[in-house]
Design an enzyme around this catalytic site. Structure first.
Site, short mmCIF file in Angstrom:
data_model
loop_
_atom_site.label_atom_id
_atom_site.label_comp_id
_atom_site.label_asym_id
_atom_site.label_seq_id
_atom_site.Cartn_x
_atom_site.Cartn_y
_atom_site.Cartn_z
N ASP A 1 -37.76 -5.37 -38.54
CA ASP A 1 -38.53 -6.60 -38.40
C ASP A 1 -39.83 -6.36 -37.64
OD1 ASP A 1 -39.09 -9.21 -38.90
OD2 ASP A 1 -37.67 -10.07 -37.46
N GLY B 1 -36.29 -16.25 -34.68
CA GLY B 1 -35.23 -16.44 -35.65
C GLY B 1 -33.85 -16.32 -35.02
N PHE B 2 -33.76 -15.60 -33.90
CA PHE B 2 -32.46 -15.35 -33.31
C PHE B 2 -32.09 -16.35 -32.22
CE2 PHE B 2 -33.70 -11.18 -34.88
CZ PHE B 2 -32.59 -10.92 -35.67
N LEU C 1 -39.91 -18.83 -23.09
CA LEU C 1 -41.09 -18.03 -23.43
C LEU C 1 -41.42 -18.20 -24.90
CD1 LEU C 1 -40.24 -14.69 -21.65
CD2 LEU C 1 -42.13 -16.19 -21.10
#
Ligand SMILES: *[C@@H]1O[C@H](CO)[C@@H](O)[C@H](O)[C@H]1NC(C)=O
Ligand SMILES: *[C@@H]1O[C@H](CO)[C@@H](O)[C@H](O)[C@H]1NC(C)=O
Ligand SMILES: *[C@@H]1O[C@H](CO)[C@@H](O)[C@H](O)[C@H]1NC(C)=O
Ligand SMILES: *[C@@H]1O[C@H](CO)[C@@H](O)[C@H](O)[C@H]1NC(C)=O
Ligand SMILES: *[C@@H]1O[C@H](CO)[C@@H](O)[C@H](O)[C@H]1NC(C)=O
Ligand SMILES: *[C@@H]1O[C@H](CO)[C@@H](O)[C@H](O)[C@H]1NC(C)=O
Length: 663
Positions: free
Chosen positions: A470, A354-355, A350
């Site tokens: 964030d 950053g993770f 999808l």
């Protein structure tokens, strides 16, 4: 027409009209009028194919009319006998679907029944309930501990429940040749015959299994005395059911006969259709090359099989430690997530943040429950326990403007988070992607208010303070009704747990970072409000917070809106794509509120509760005065002389953990 045949036909008609059909034979199913549903179909070879798909579906095939099992509603159950030939052809030799059931049910529509391990007969809520009135013989090829299955290759007698009344490993005692028990593998891809017989006076059920062509063994595999009076209605439908699994498996019925009060008519074995073979079993026609070719083929298949098995083991391995047991319900099995995302297929991606990557999936053993799985690589063992504790605790957060976290799974070096799937994707796509329909102002304002109330919940309304860390348009997801929902809350903690004690990573995204954060401060509610302010401007202006391509004075969004404001023309900053159809006061309110939230002095920023009051119009927005030096964020970030102490929030505790911050 010979008289005898005519008479016989007449008799059959009569029998059919008064008592229904009492026997039938299908040597293959060419032209057979069965009632099929789900994935069931009759192939051009005349096979009744119940499943061949990796989708989680179920199927039923019924004899079209019900059969009378009792002469009157209160009468005793008549004897019956049935025999059928089946074949199960899995794609991999050792991994298969759930199996086949031969069954009798009161109706063609089995209420609530689900597929997978329930084989299209029962559901978790009615399994074992005597109101089901279902009698079945299962050919079960997966061991389900919840049904106390004995192994992954057994035959069982099921009465109203998937928990078998009697079951034994599949096998038979040949009529000739020693009489010793021989094992059979149900998923061998070979045709096998089953006999199901019921004696109404003895109330005895016999189930017998044998390879096709073997005479019926004299000793049945299963024999049970059971009073079925409360199970059978006067008339019942007879048929087969099956369900598919993520592993491609084809379940076939090849031939079938049935008779009330007598022995089921013999099947004409030589006229039964053949099963398709597994591609790997294809043979070379050239005799000269056959022997070495087959030897190397066997070697290859064995090696490939072992490699596949080991790979799958490794692929599906996960890490569970004792301390996690209490999180049982939040913990997903890696296998389920692997299946759900089609093996973390690139087609299901999808997005990537950053993770790590986020995958779309459909949970197995569910009615199409869509999920999003975030895959995070995580090197450090240290802190994992605390992080998982937070994840589980965050999973308890419930708010209509938060993306629901369903649970997690842990593997070596990897953490997987399972969220509800959001049909309309992330807000930044709708704001900035040229190819998507533009959001109008009312939709945008509704999303803004939604996100604000989600953030208020995190900051003030839950039992502990949760700092999001964030906030940005790409972390705002839209559900099928275009409600804005905040995602990824608390996730930034991961960096803290993983890092060495003294190195503090700056968490957040450039352009949304409050000045005090960029200068080494800690995240708190006020830094969230700053990012929310940038988010407000982003939505109202339809611009990214930092746009390297724009003219210099427009590159930093906050600075540009500030400059418009100082010129007394704040509305010039509004998204030109909005057109003219909106209330300018509301757009101006959002722009000014955005600037207020982005104030360099944390104490000047409003709380989220105040933000919501301003947005709802309950409280008028105070006159805004800019605290920026030289009027820009840029200059502030570049100005080393800026006194960071002045920026630190009075009493703003620098937290040890997001969740442990007190009130
Ligand atoms: C179903 O099986 C047939 C062969 O029996 C095969 O050609 C077809 O591709 C299969 N369908 C799926 C969805 O796998
Ligand atoms: C069995 O099913 C009936 C009808 O659906 C329901 O009323 C009853 O509560 C169920 N019993 C149990 C033990 O679940
Ligand atoms: C048959 O399978 C069982 C396990 O289900 C095993 O214990 C037994 O040794 C096998 N018998 C033969 C003859 O292979
Ligand atoms: C079941 O099998 C037993 C032998 O084990 C036999 O005596 C009995 O008649 C059989 N019953 C039916 C209904 O076939
Ligand atoms: C079976 O159970 C019914 C009532 O549930 C009873 O009337 C009947 O006598 C029983 N039959 C046998 C053979 O035990
Ligand atoms: C069985 O089927 C074969 C091939 O279709 C046919 O030749 C034969 O006559 C059949 N036997 C009986 C007893 O019907």
């Amino acid at each position: 027409m010979p008289l005898r045949v005519l008479l016989w036909c007449l008799l059959l008609r009569l029998a059919a009209s008064s008592d229904g059909v009492d026997h039938f034979v299908f040597n293959g199913f060419h032209g057979a009028e069965l009632r099929l549903d789900g994935t069931a179909t009759i192939t051009s070879e005349g096979l009744l194919r119940l499943t061949n798909t990796t989708k989680l579906l179920m199927s039923h095939a019924f004899f079209p009319t019900p059969i009378r099992f009792r002469s009157s509603p209160a009468g005793s159950i008549s004897s019956f006998s049935s025999t059928f030939v089946f074949g199960i052809v899995p794609e991999f030799a050792d991994l298969s679907g759930h199996g086949i059931a031969f069954f009798m049910s009161p109706s063609e529509d089995i209420p609530g029944a689900i597929g997978s391990q329930y084989l299209g007969l029962f559901s978790p809520s009615n399994n074992g309930n005597s109101s089901n009135h279902i009698f079945a013989v299962e050919l079960d090829t997966i061991q389900n501990p919840e049904f106390a299955d004995i192994n992954a290759n057994h035959v069982g007698i099921d009465i109203n429940s998937m928990r078998s009344y009697r079951s034994l490993p599949a096998g038979y005692r040949p009529r000739h040749g020693g009489g010793g028990f021989r094992n059979l593998t149900l998923i061998s891809g070979h045709r096998m015959q089953v006999w199901v017989e019921f004696d109404g006076t003895q109330m005895q059920v016999n189930v017998t299994l044998a390879p096709l062509g073997e005479p019926k063994p004299s000793i049945p595999l299963l024999s049970a005395i059971t009073n079925l009076s409360d199970v059978f209605f006067e008339s019942m439908y007879v048929g087969f059911s099956s369900s598919s699994d993520p592993f491609l498996t084809s379940h076939y019925i090849v031939g079938w006969s049935f008779k009330m009060n007598g022995e089921a008519p013999a099947l004409n074995l030589s006229s039964l259709p053949l099963l398709p073979t597994r591609p790997a079993a294809k043979q070379s026609k050239n005799l000269a090359t056959w022997v070495p070719a087959s030897l190397s083929a066997i070697l290859l298949i064995t090696v490939a099989g072992i490699v596949l098995l080991v790979r799958r083991r490794i692929q599906l391995s996960e890490v569970i430690e004792d301390w996690e047991l209490e999180y049982g319900p939040s913990r997903f099995s890696y296998k389920d997530l692997f299946m759900a995302t089609k093996g973390f297929s690139d087609k299901e991606v999808l997005g990537a943040g950053g993770f790590g990557k986020v995958y779309r999936g459909v949970l197995p053993k569910s009615e199409n429950v869509e999920i999003a799985v975030k895959r995070i690589s995580h090197d450090s063992r240290q802190g994992v326990k605390e992080f998982v504790a937070e994840i589980v605790s965050i999973g308890r957060l419930r708010h209509r403007n938060l993306v629901q976290l369903r649970g997690y799974c842990r593997r070596k070096g990897e953490l997987l988070l399972v969220y509800d799937f959001m049909a309309n994707g992330s807000l930044d796509k709708l704001l900035f992607d040229q190819n998507t329909p533009k959001l109008d102002w009312n939709q945008r304002f509704r999303i803004i208010k939604g996100v604000a109330s989600g953030l208020l919940y995190l900051h003030e309304e839950w039992e502990q303070v949760v700092v999001h860390r964030d906030i940005k348009a790409s972390n705002v997801l839209l559900d099928d009704e275009l409600n804005g929902r905040l995602g990824d809350f608390g996730l930034a903690r991961l960096y803290d747990h993983g890092g060495a004690p003294q190195t503090t990573h700056v968490v957040g995204t450039m352009g949304y970072l409050a000045p005090e954060l960029a200068k080494g401060g800690k995240a708190n509610k006020a830094t969230d409000v700053f990012a929310f302010g940038v988010f407000l401007l982003e939505v109202a202006c339809g611009r990214r917070p930092i746009d390297a391509q724009a003219a210099e004075e427009e590159a930093v969004l906050v600075d540009w809106v500030l400059s418009c404001w100082s010129r007394g023309a704040i509305l010039e900053a509004a998204d030109s794509k909005l057109g003219d159809v909106y209330a300018t006061e509301v757009v101006e309110l959002v722009l000014r509120l955005g600037l207020l939230c982005c104030d360099p002095v944390p104490t000047v920023r409003p709380s989220m509760r105040q933000v919501l009051q301003f947005l709802e119009g309950d409280v008028p927005l105070p006159e805004f005065t800019s605290n920026y030096l030289n009027g820009t964020v840029m200059s502030l970030l570049q100005n080393e002389a800026w006194d960071t102490n002045m920026l630190s929030c009075p009493g703003g505790s620098t937290t040890a953990s997001v969740l442990s911050e007190g009130r």
